[in-house]
Enzyme design. Structure first.
Site, short mmCIF file in Angstrom:
data_model
loop_
_atom_site.label_atom_id
_atom_site.label_comp_id
_atom_site.label_asym_id
_atom_site.label_seq_id
_atom_site.Cartn_x
_atom_site.Cartn_y
_atom_site.Cartn_z
N ASP A 180 0.87 -1.18 0.00
CA ASP A 180 0.00 0.00 0.00
C ASP A 180 0.91 1.22 0.00
OD1 ASP A 180 -2.20 1.82 0.42
OD2 ASP A 180 -3.35 0.15 1.20
N HIS A 225 1.75 1.78 -3.26
CA HIS A 225 0.80 2.68 -3.91
C HIS A 225 1.37 4.10 -4.00
CE1 HIS A 225 -2.94 -0.04 -2.87
NE2 HIS A 225 -2.07 -0.62 -3.66
#
Ligand SMILES: *[C@@H]1O[C@H](CO)[C@@H](O)[C@H](O)[C@H]1NC(C)=O
Ligand SMILES: *[C@@H]1O[C@H](CO)[C@@H](O)[C@H](O)[C@H]1NC(C)=O
Ligand SMILES: *[C@@H]1O[C@H](CO)[C@@H](O)[C@H](O)[C@H]1NC(C)=O
Ligand SMILES: *[C@@H]1O[C@H](CO)[C@@H](O)[C@H](O)[C@H]1NC(C)=O
Ligand SMILES: *[C@@H]1O[C@H](CO)[C@@H](O)[C@H](O)[C@H]1NC(C)=O
Ligand SMILES: *[C@@H]1O[C@H](CO)[C@@H](O)[C@H](O)[C@H]1NC(C)=O
Ligand SMILES: *[C@@H]1O[C@H](CO)[C@@H](O)[C@H](O)[C@H]1NC(C)=O
Ligand SMILES: *[C@@H]1O[C@H](CO)[C@@H](O)[C@H](O)[C@H]1NC(C)=O
Ligand SMILES: *[C@@H]1O[C@H](CO)[C@@H](O)[C@H](O)[C@H]1NC(C)=O
Ligand SMILES: *[C@@H]1O[C@H](CO)[C@@H](O)[C@H](O)[C@H]1NC(C)=O
Ligand SMILES: *[C@@H]1O[C@H](CO)[C@@H](O)[C@H](O)[C@H]1NC(C)=O
Ligand SMILES: *[C@@H]1O[C@H](CO)[C@@H](O)[C@H](O)[C@H]1NC(C)=O
Length: 452
Positions: A262, A285
């Protein structure tokens, strides 16, 4: 200063707590037995804040004058009482050693917000127990986004280092989360209300979710941290952000290696004066501002952020700013919001090399809202201004080819002075298109090949 070897050994055997400077015994290393040698304190590292600096002063940390060794059962039984005792014995001027080669099990939520002038020298491994029922009940509830932490470390003038490992025993959590997304998975490292501190030379593994939450903190530096830990089966390790900052300022995150699934680093509400530099991020991310504007009635501020010299690979994004629109929206069952207000301003992303990244740059004010018509009808109550993104190089993934970026605000009134300079990023087929929307002047800076 030198102390005789016989005295050093006598002191070590006599008591876990003794008052010699923590660096003095290492000079006698060859004469000590292996067991005793393993217990020596490490020298506090001194990684400079460089090359960028948030501009504000970081308080000095005086040397420590006594050393406490943490005992361990060594058999998976809870060592929390030993941890707490050593920390209490050495608070106010001491150096706590978790010995190299030893494993410490922590099965109790530890409130360490009382720390003052203390070094935690983690050479061994601290593993959090796999009792998911216990942690769901007793992990510290940080309220924001339902975050909970295994422990909370706060106070003033705290240094954590030693080359050791914190292991969140994540697999049991990844498996449980696959069955129920509403379980509360603890964050591995909770820096909560810390004013003045350095967390350096530490390995963080298998966090149940985010690796670091830095909240209500000021003047904290993270340097030379490694983050990794993937699931060993088909249940993914979700939401494993590297760092999330919240209500914090004058923070540095640098010289670290992050392998996660993430955000590599995420600036949550009220993150100000932050430098993030020299990171190698893989599988993430991206470096994200937000998400912001999630909660109606709240005012989220993110400003004065400098992100410098990042290597970003196998990621969904490089630079990302994500803001919820003015209407209630949902990203997933456990992630919904919209309607909050605030401002994102003075954000710089300088120098990023990307490889196999879906969007090199993504700015959205329609986070969680797939219907862009609806998003434009209810523009975000949170403005974005004075953003500079420069010196990006590399190749994106094929996911959005020919697009390499997405630059969409919810209204031309809510975004201003967004500059994209010297960005040389191509898609695998050599294109450099962007989806653009409602950002004044953006079409003179990039190739807007799609509008929305
Ligand atoms: C939890 O840890 C204990 C002790 O380390 C071990 O015996 C047990 O198998 C583990 N349980 C799970 C579900 O991994
Ligand atoms: C931070 O401080 C505020 C105000 O004192 C408090 O309400 C909150 O619980 C603290 N912790 C976090 C994580 O925000
Ligand atoms: C906490 O999680 C519940 C769902 O379990 C959700 O309804 C609620 O909005 C979340 N709260 C926050 C502050 O995110
Ligand atoms: C970073 O930390 C590791 C231990 O985790 C250590 O071996 C290494 O020397 C440190 N790097 C620097 C530059 O200090
Ligand atoms: C950029 O970061 C890399 C680590 O990813 C480091 O080796 C290099 O020295 C850094 N460059 C500068 C100018 O600091
Ligand atoms: C980088 O991330 C990719 C995709 O998540 C993963 O397959 C790969 O193992 C990671 N590389 C390293 C060095 O961990
Ligand atoms: C963030 O800062 C703003 C402006 O000072 C303030 O109104 C708001 O309450 C703060 N939010 C949080 C979550 O602390
Ligand atoms: C913008 O942020 C940088 C740090 O990234 C800081 O040096 C500068 O003073 C800030 N500018 C303003 C106008 O606050
Ligand atoms: C990206 O992921 C691939 C596997 O998917 C891996 O081989 C490669 O090493 C990763 N890149 C980096 C820089 O870790
Ligand atoms: C998107 O929102 C608009 C405006 O409310 C609405 O007319 C339209 O039906 C929506 N589209 C979809 C696919 O839901
Ligand atoms: C959001 O902004 C709209 C105007 O665009 C305003 O009418 C509304 O009251 C704002 N909502 C909040 C929660 O600030
Ligand atoms: C836009 O695309 C054209 C044609 O590929 C190229 O010549 C031009 O340099 C691009 N502009 C920018 C700002 O990248």
């Amino acid at each position: 200063m030198r102390i005789p070897t016989y005295l050093a050994i006598a002191l070590l055997e006599a008591s876990a707590v003794f008052a010699v400077p923590s660096w003095s015994s290492s000079e006698h290393l060859p004469l000590l037995s292996p067991r005793v040698a393993a217990g020596r304190a490490s020298k506090r590292p001194n990684h400079p804040i460089a090359p960028k600096h948030p501009g504000r002063h970081f308080p000095a940390s005086p040397p420590r004058t006594k050393t406490c060794y943490v005992k361990s059962n060594g058999n998976g039984k809870d060592d929390s009482a030993y941890v707490l005792k050593a920390i209490k014995d050495c608070n106010n001027g001491g150096h706590v050693v978790f010995e190299r080669g030893k494993k410490y099990t922590v099965g109790t939520a530890l409130d360490l917000t009382f720390l003052k002038h203390i070094d935690l020298d983690i050479q061994g491994t601290i593993q959090f127990s796999n009792d998911t029922d216990y942690w769901q009940k007793y992990a510290f509830k940080q309220v924001f986004q339902n975050a909970t932490t295994f422990f909370q470390l706060g106070g003033t003038d705290v240094n954590v280092y030693g080359g050791g490992t914190l292991d969140g025993n994540g697999q049991v959590w990844y498996d449980l989360y696959a069955k129920d997304i509403y379980i509360l998975r603890p964050i591995l490292f909770g820096t909560i209300g810390l004013h003045g501190g350095k967390i350096e030379d530490i390995n963080m593994r298998y966090s149940p979710q985010w690796y670091n939450l830095v909240a209500n903190s000021t003047d904290v530096v993270f340097s030379n941290i490694t983050i990794s830990g993937a699931s060993t089966n088909s249940n993914p390790a979700k939401n494993t952000d590297g760092w999330d900052t919240y209500r914090s300022s004058n923070i540095v995150i640098q010289n670290s290696h992050i392998d996660n699934g993430d955000d590599c680093v995420s600036f949550k509400p009220n993150s100000t004066d932050i430098v993030v530099q020299n990171l190698v991020c893989n599988g993430s991310h991206g470096i994200s501002v937000g998400s912001l504007g999630q909660y109606i009635g709240e005012v989220d501020i993110v400003k004065n952020i400098y992100v410098y010299n990042i290597s970003m690979s196998n990621a969904s994004d490089g630079a990302r700013i994500k803001v919820w629109p003015g209407i209630s929206s949902a990203l997933s069952g456990d992630l919904q919001g919209g309607g909050g207000s605030g401002a994102v301003s003075n954000i710089t992303y300088d120098t990023m090399s990307i490889a196999n990244v879906d969007y090199a740059i993504e700015i959205t004010q329609c986070y969680g809202q797939k219907n862009l018509t609806l998003c434009n009808q209810f523009p975000s109550n949170l403005t974005i201004s004075d953003v500079t993104i420069k010196k990006f190089t590399g190749t994106t993934s094929k996911k959005y080819d020919p697009l390499v970026g997405y630059l969409v605000c919810s209204s031309p009134k809510t975004c201003s002075n967004i500059k994209i300079e010297d960005v040389d990023v191509r898609s695998p087929t050599g294109k450099n298109g962007y989806q653009c929307g409602s950002i004044p002047g953006i079409e003179t800076q990039v190739n807007c090949t799609k509008t929305g």
